[in-house]
Design a protein around this motif. Structure first.
Motif, PDB file in Angstrom:
ATOM      1  N   LYS A  86       2.946  21.407   3.243  1.00  0.00           N
ATOM      2  CA  LYS A  86       2.382  19.925   3.222  1.00  0.00           C
ATOM      3  C   LYS A  86       1.742  19.788   1.912  1.00  0.00           C
ATOM      4  CE  LYS A  86       2.317  18.645   8.232  1.00  0.00           C
ATOM      5  NZ  LYS A  86       1.321  18.363   9.189  1.00  0.00           N
ATOM      6  N   SER A  87       2.224  18.370   1.206  1.00  0.00           N
ATOM      7  CA  SER A  87       1.309  18.037   0.052  1.00  0.00           C
ATOM      8  C   SER A  87       0.180  17.558   0.344  1.00  0.00           C
ATOM      9  CB  SER A  87       2.451  17.259  -0.792  1.00  0.00           C
ATOM     10  OG  SER A  87       2.721  16.170  -0.194  1.00  0.00           O
ATOM     11  N   GLY A  88      -0.615  17.191  -0.734  1.00  0.00           N
ATOM     12  CA  GLY A  88      -1.923  16.722  -0.408  1.00  0.00           C
ATOM     13  C   GLY A  88      -3.004  17.207  -1.199  1.00  0.00           C
ATOM     14  N   PHE A  89      -4.240  16.830  -1.346  1.00  0.00           N
ATOM     15  CA  PHE A  89      -5.419  17.153  -1.838  1.00  0.00           C
ATOM     16  C   PHE A  89      -6.214  18.023  -0.815  1.00  0.00           C
ATOM     17  CE2 PHE A  89      -4.810  13.267  -4.246  1.00  0.00           C
ATOM     18  CZ  PHE A  89      -4.693  13.702  -5.490  1.00  0.00           C
ATOM     19  N   ALA A  90      -6.772  18.987  -1.195  1.00  0.00           N
ATOM     20  CA  ALA A  90      -7.419  20.181  -0.287  1.00  0.00           C
ATOM     21  C   ALA A  90      -8.633  19.040   0.170  1.00  0.00           C
ATOM     22  CB  ALA A  90      -7.952  21.376  -0.979  1.00  0.00           C
TER      23      ALA A  90
ATOM     24  N   LEU B  48       0.949  -1.196   0.005  1.00  0.00           N
ATOM     25  CA  LEU B  48      -0.186   0.015  -0.055  1.00  0.00           C
ATOM     26  C   LEU B  48       0.906   1.173   0.139  1.00  0.00           C
ATOM     27  CD1 LEU B  48      -2.811   1.174   0.413  1.00  0.00           C
ATOM     28  CD2 LEU B  48      -2.703   0.932   2.836  1.00  0.00           C
ATOM     29  N   ILE B  49       0.562   2.163  -0.803  1.00  0.00           N
ATOM     30  CA  ILE B  49       1.088   3.530  -1.034  1.00  0.00           C
ATOM     31  C   ILE B  49       0.221   4.553  -0.330  1.00  0.00           C
ATOM     32  CG2 ILE B  49       2.201   5.417  -2.144  1.00  0.00           C
ATOM     33  CD1 ILE B  49       2.809   3.140  -4.393  1.00  0.00           C
ATOM     34  N   HIS B  50       0.529   5.156   0.984  1.00  0.00           N
ATOM     35  CA  HIS B  50      -0.269   5.994   1.500  1.00  0.00           C
ATOM     36  C   HIS B  50      -0.280   7.686   1.013  1.00  0.00           C
ATOM     37  CE1 HIS B  50      -0.565   3.847   5.632  1.00  0.00           C
ATOM     38  NE2 HIS B  50       0.075   2.898   4.625  1.00  0.00           N
ATOM     39  N   SER B  51       0.634   7.918   0.315  1.00  0.00           N
ATOM     40  CA  SER B  51       0.812   9.283   0.191  1.00  0.00           C
ATOM     41  C   SER B  51       0.977   9.574  -1.284  1.00  0.00           C
ATOM     42  CB  SER B  51       2.370   9.571   0.565  1.00  0.00           C
ATOM     43  OG  SER B  51       3.311   8.520   0.040  1.00  0.00           O
ATOM     44  N   VAL B  52      -0.196   9.305  -1.917  1.00  0.00           N
ATOM     45  CA  VAL B  52      -0.770   9.682  -3.220  1.00  0.00           C
ATOM     46  C   VAL B  52      -1.263  11.103  -3.135  1.00  0.00           C
ATOM     47  CG1 VAL B  52      -2.015   9.557  -5.481  1.00  0.00           C
ATOM     48  CG2 VAL B  52      -0.865   7.450  -4.444  1.00  0.00           C
ATOM     49  N   ASP B  53      -0.253  12.218  -3.707  1.00  0.00           N
ATOM     50  CA  ASP B  53      -0.968  13.568  -3.354  1.00  0.00           C
ATOM     51  C   ASP B  53      -1.103  14.618  -4.545  1.00  0.00           C
ATOM     52  OD1 ASP B  53       1.783  13.783  -4.507  1.00  0.00           O
ATOM     53  OD2 ASP B  53       2.414  14.887  -2.724  1.00  0.00           O
ATOM     54  N   SER B  54      -1.321  13.922  -6.080  1.00  0.00           N
ATOM     55  CA  SER B  54      -1.736  14.481  -6.838  1.00  0.00           C
ATOM     56  C   SER B  54      -2.185  13.277  -8.204  1.00  0.00           C
ATOM     57  CB  SER B  54      -0.309  15.425  -7.727  1.00  0.00           C
ATOM     58  OG  SER B  54       0.587  14.312  -8.083  1.00  0.00           O
TER      59      SER B  54
ATOM     60  N   VAL C 259      -3.310   2.220  -3.178  1.00  0.00           N
ATOM     61  CA  VAL C 259      -2.946   3.319  -2.849  1.00  0.00           C
ATOM     62  C   VAL C 259      -3.808   4.172  -2.020  1.00  0.00           C
ATOM     63  CG1 VAL C 259      -1.588   3.810  -4.921  1.00  0.00           C
ATOM     64  CG2 VAL C 259      -3.998   4.837  -4.888  1.00  0.00           C
ATOM     65  N   LEU C 260      -3.439   5.088  -1.113  1.00  0.00           N
ATOM     66  CA  LEU C 260      -4.242   5.956  -0.557  1.00  0.00           C
ATOM     67  C   LEU C 260      -4.122   7.590  -1.075  1.00  0.00           C
ATOM     68  CD1 LEU C 260      -3.771   4.698   3.423  1.00  0.00           C
ATOM     69  CD2 LEU C 260      -5.474   4.001   1.700  1.00  0.00           C
ATOM     70  N   LEU C 261      -5.270   8.119  -0.959  1.00  0.00           N
ATOM     71  CA  LEU C 261      -5.076   9.645  -1.264  1.00  0.00           C
ATOM     72  C   LEU C 261      -4.784  10.452  -0.129  1.00  0.00           C
ATOM     73  CD1 LEU C 261      -8.102  10.433  -3.827  1.00  0.00           C
ATOM     74  CD2 LEU C 261      -6.043   9.257  -4.330  1.00  0.00           C
ATOM     75  N   GLU C 262      -3.826  11.128  -0.170  1.00  0.00           N
ATOM     76  CA  GLU C 262      -3.251  11.902   0.927  1.00  0.00           C
ATOM     77  C   GLU C 262      -3.933  13.517   1.134  1.00  0.00           C
ATOM     78  OE1 GLU C 262       0.643  13.959   2.858  1.00  0.00           O
ATOM     79  OE2 GLU C 262       1.097  12.646   1.202  1.00  0.00           O
ATOM     80  N   VAL C 263      -4.518  13.883   2.162  1.00  0.00           N
ATOM     81  CA  VAL C 263      -5.368  14.978   2.214  1.00  0.00           C
ATOM     82  C   VAL C 263      -4.599  16.022   3.033  1.00  0.00           C
ATOM     83  CG1 VAL C 263      -7.488  15.847   3.091  1.00  0.00           C
ATOM     84  CG2 VAL C 263      -7.643  13.524   1.960  1.00  0.00           C
ATOM     85  N   ASN C 264      -4.488  17.220   2.544  1.00  0.00           N
ATOM     86  CA  ASN C 264      -3.826  18.334   3.320  1.00  0.00           C
ATOM     87  C   ASN C 264      -4.921  18.867   4.232  1.00  0.00           C
ATOM     88  OD1 ASN C 264      -2.248  20.330   4.370  1.00  0.00           O
ATOM     89  ND2 ASN C 264      -1.516  21.109   2.358  1.00  0.00           N
TER      90      ASN C 264
END
Length: 240
Positions: free
Chosen positions: A139-143, A101-107, A127-132
């Motif tokens: 920090k990176s991540g989706f709003a 699992l990849i936790h940090s998909v930010d785009s 994968v997981l989507l990283e949320v800022n």
């Protein structure tokens, strides 16, 4: 020395699990539904093996080079391996197919790169989507407000080699216990709202949030996976 490491880490994991169980009980939750991911950054293969022997649910690495080295040493044999750090697109090839699992998909561009590599490897990468969640510039991540649209867009694409399994967040650093609870609660609501969409992509979903200093608050808010490093492995000693 290795036996001492094994005992210390086993004792620490037992203490963390006890705290997790108490936090779950206070929230009326079953502790069995919450995974303990050992954040093993800057800890060697012996420490990873000790955590696995003590029943850690999974191990999470932040750095590709360190992960690759420890893979060559069979440090993770016997437990799922997750990548929990910032992932640069030029290092995707070293991670895809090697972690569960990849936790940090930010785009979306990173998601596309993971999909391309997974297709080449002939695998489906979870994968997981990283949320800022704190809206921090550092920090990176989706709003948070963009997450639903991102999931819809991702699921509407031709990707067949990436499986979106949930969300991950690192809230702002808290000075006092409980300060991050509003962020965790916001993430849980976002996860609940996203679940109907995510179930089109995966039947196994995760909300990854909570670390050594705040995992009890994360559990109270609904986390299904906590990433604990120093409370298991001890303080990290960074080079000068």
């Amino acid at each position: 020395m290795e036996e001492e490491i094994r005992k210390t880490i086993a004792d620490n994991i037992a203490a963390v699990r006890e705290r997790m169980a108490e936090a779950a009980a206070r929230a009326g939750r079953d502790p069995a539904e919450i995974l303990l991911c050992g954040a093993s950054k800057m800890n060697g293969a012996a420490a990873c093996r000790a955590a696995i022997a003590a029943g850690i649910d999974c191990l999470g690495e932040n750095r590709v080079q360190e992960m690759t080295q420890k893979l060559s040493e069979h440090a993770y044999d016997g437990a799922p391996l997750h990548f929990i750090g910032v992932l640069q697109k030029n290092k995707v090839r070293q991670v895809v197919g090697r972690v569960d699992l990849i936790h940090s998909v930010d785009s979306l561009s990173l998601l596309d790169e993971i999909d391309r590599r997974a297709a080449k490897e002939g695998v489906v990468q979870n994968v997981l989507l990283e949320v800022n969640v704190g809206g921090e510039a550092s920090k990176s991540g989706f709003a948070p407000g963009d997450v639903r649209g991102v999931i819809e867009e991702a699921l509407g694409r031709a990707e067949r080699h990436v499986r979106i399994c949930g969300l991950m967040a690192i809230p702002p650093a808290a000075e006092k216990k409980g300060e991050n609870l509003p962020y965790f609660e916001q993430m849980h609501q976002l996860f609940v709202d996203s679940t109907p969409l995510l179930l089109h992509n995966s039947t196994e979903l995760y909300l990854s949030m909570g670390m050594s200093g705040d995992f009890e608050d994360a559990i109270a808010a609904g986390s299904t996976m906590v990433r604990v490093g120093t409370a298991i492995f001890g303080a990290r000693h960074y080079p000068a």
